[in-house]
Design an enzyme around this catalytic site. Structure first.
Site, PDB file in Angstrom:
ATOM      1  N   GLU A   1       0.824  -1.209   0.000  1.00 39.43           N
ATOM      2  CA  GLU A   1       0.000   0.000   0.000  1.00 39.43           C
ATOM      3  C   GLU A   1       0.862   1.265   0.000  1.00 39.43           C
ATOM      4  O   GLU A   1       1.786   1.404   0.802  1.00 39.43           O
ATOM      5  CB  GLU A   1      -0.938   0.009   1.209  1.00 39.43           C
ATOM      6  CG  GLU A   1      -1.895   1.199   1.197  1.00 39.43           C
ATOM      7  CD  GLU A   1      -3.038   1.063   2.190  1.00 39.43           C
ATOM      8  OE1 GLU A   1      -2.985   0.165   3.058  1.00 39.43           O
ATOM      9  OE2 GLU A   1      -3.993   1.866   2.070  1.00 39.43           O
TER      10      GLU A   1
ATOM     11  N   GLU B   1     -12.727   1.984   2.784  1.00 37.60           N
ATOM     12  CA  GLU B   1     -12.019   2.020   4.066  1.00 37.60           C
ATOM     13  C   GLU B   1     -12.337   3.333   4.780  1.00 37.60           C
ATOM     14  O   GLU B   1     -12.247   4.409   4.197  1.00 37.60           O
ATOM     15  CB  GLU B   1     -10.512   1.914   3.831  1.00 37.60           C
ATOM     16  CG  GLU B   1      -9.715   1.839   5.125  1.00 37.60           C
ATOM     17  CD  GLU B   1      -8.230   1.640   4.861  1.00 37.60           C
ATOM     18  OE1 GLU B   1      -7.663   0.702   5.430  1.00 37.60           O
ATOM     19  OE2 GLU B   1      -7.638   2.414   4.095  1.00 37.60           O
TER      20      GLU B   1
END
Ligand code: MN
Length: 289
Positions: A146, A240
């Site tokens: 990420e 998220e």
């Protein structure tokens, strides 16, 4: 594309009750994927989770950020070994649950650093990830690294940096994981980083600029979804968000979750699911005419 929801929309715990709640609520909100926070993969009751998935099938993915004790970008071989063990344990959990993606800040400790990584520490992390990637290949699992903002990593803050890092690892099953929240802080725009990644983009987080309701902040979502369409992205797209409404002590501290951005998980999740699917649909209509 499969659309997913981060487990922390529902609960801060990963015990059997928490897992069942997350699966049920994700399915009733229309999601295809539940992303499990695996900061402590050793604590997951795999047999109970497996039993839930037999009754309520949903695709599971897993994410984590390393702690100080498990930072693989370190000159301490003890920390590197502990981090490698954590990643391998997360792979075992995911494999048992049929998961195909382990993503997040797998490559280092998630925190604000005071200086850049040393070359020896960076090399240790890359060596560890090669070995974890080889094991992941055997389990048919993809690793997504990420790209996060400067306050959460000193190593991978842009898509370009992620590509260079992944080139150094040199394994086919290691891909870029982009997150709109982080891109909005670090990238020059929401389009070019996606094109730069092309088919090496393998996982996407959708988060608003303040990590609250999608569409209520400053992220340029039309541009981002247009870019995903331009590279024919067909991997997971996971919503998220974090709020003090749902608290996991470790994650809340790591990610500086100090404010309440929402209080009703169900309303939030239904809204996010519609927002993401509508955004994708809007862009798809462009190629129909
Ligand atoms: Mn993210």
């Amino acid at each position: 594309m499969q659309i997913g929801c981060h487990g922390l929309v529902w609960t801060g715990s990963v015990d059997p009750e928490g897992f069942e709640l997350s699966v049920t609520k994700s399915l009733t909100s229309g999601f295809d994927i539940l992303e499990l926070p695996l900061l402590d993969p050793y604590s997951v009751d795999v047999a109970s989770a497996r039993a839930v998935l037999d009754k309520q099938p949903i695709t599971v993915t897993g994410s984590l950020g390393q702690s100080r004790a498990t930072d693989i970008t370190s000159e301490s071989l003890e920390q590197v070994a502990a981090g490698e063990d954590k990643l391998n344990t997360a792979l075992d959990v995911l494999s048992a649950l049929g998961g195909r993606y382990l993503v997040g800040v797998l490559y280092g400790e998630l925190r604000k650093y005071d200086e850049p990584p040393t070359s020896a520490a960076r090399a240790n992390g890359i060596t560890a990830l090669r070995s974890v990637a080889d094991r992941a290949t055997e389990l048919d699992i993809t690793l997504g690294l990420e790209v996060v903002n400067r306050y959460e990593s000193n190593m991978i803050n842009t898509a370009a940096q992620a590509l260079r890092y992944i080139d150094d690892i040199g394994r086919e099953n290691v891909v870029v994981h982009l997150d709109s929240y982080h891109m909005n802080i670090e990238e020059s725009d929401m389009y070019r980083p996606v094109l730069l990644c092309g088919d090496r983009l393998g996982y996407v987080h959708i988060g608003e600029s303040h990590r609250g309701y999608l569409g209520s902040g400053t992220v340029n979502f039309p541009e981002f979804f247009r870019a995903l369409d331009a590279v024919s992205y067909n991997g997971p797209v996971v919503f998220e968000t974090f709020s003090t409404a749902i608290v996991n002590k470790d994650i809340s501290r790591m990610l500086a979750v100090w404010r309440n951005l929402w209080h009703d998980s169900e309303d939030l999740a239904l809204h996010a699911n519609h927002f993401i699917r509508n955004s994708i649909h809007s862009i798809e209509t462009l190629s129909m005419h």
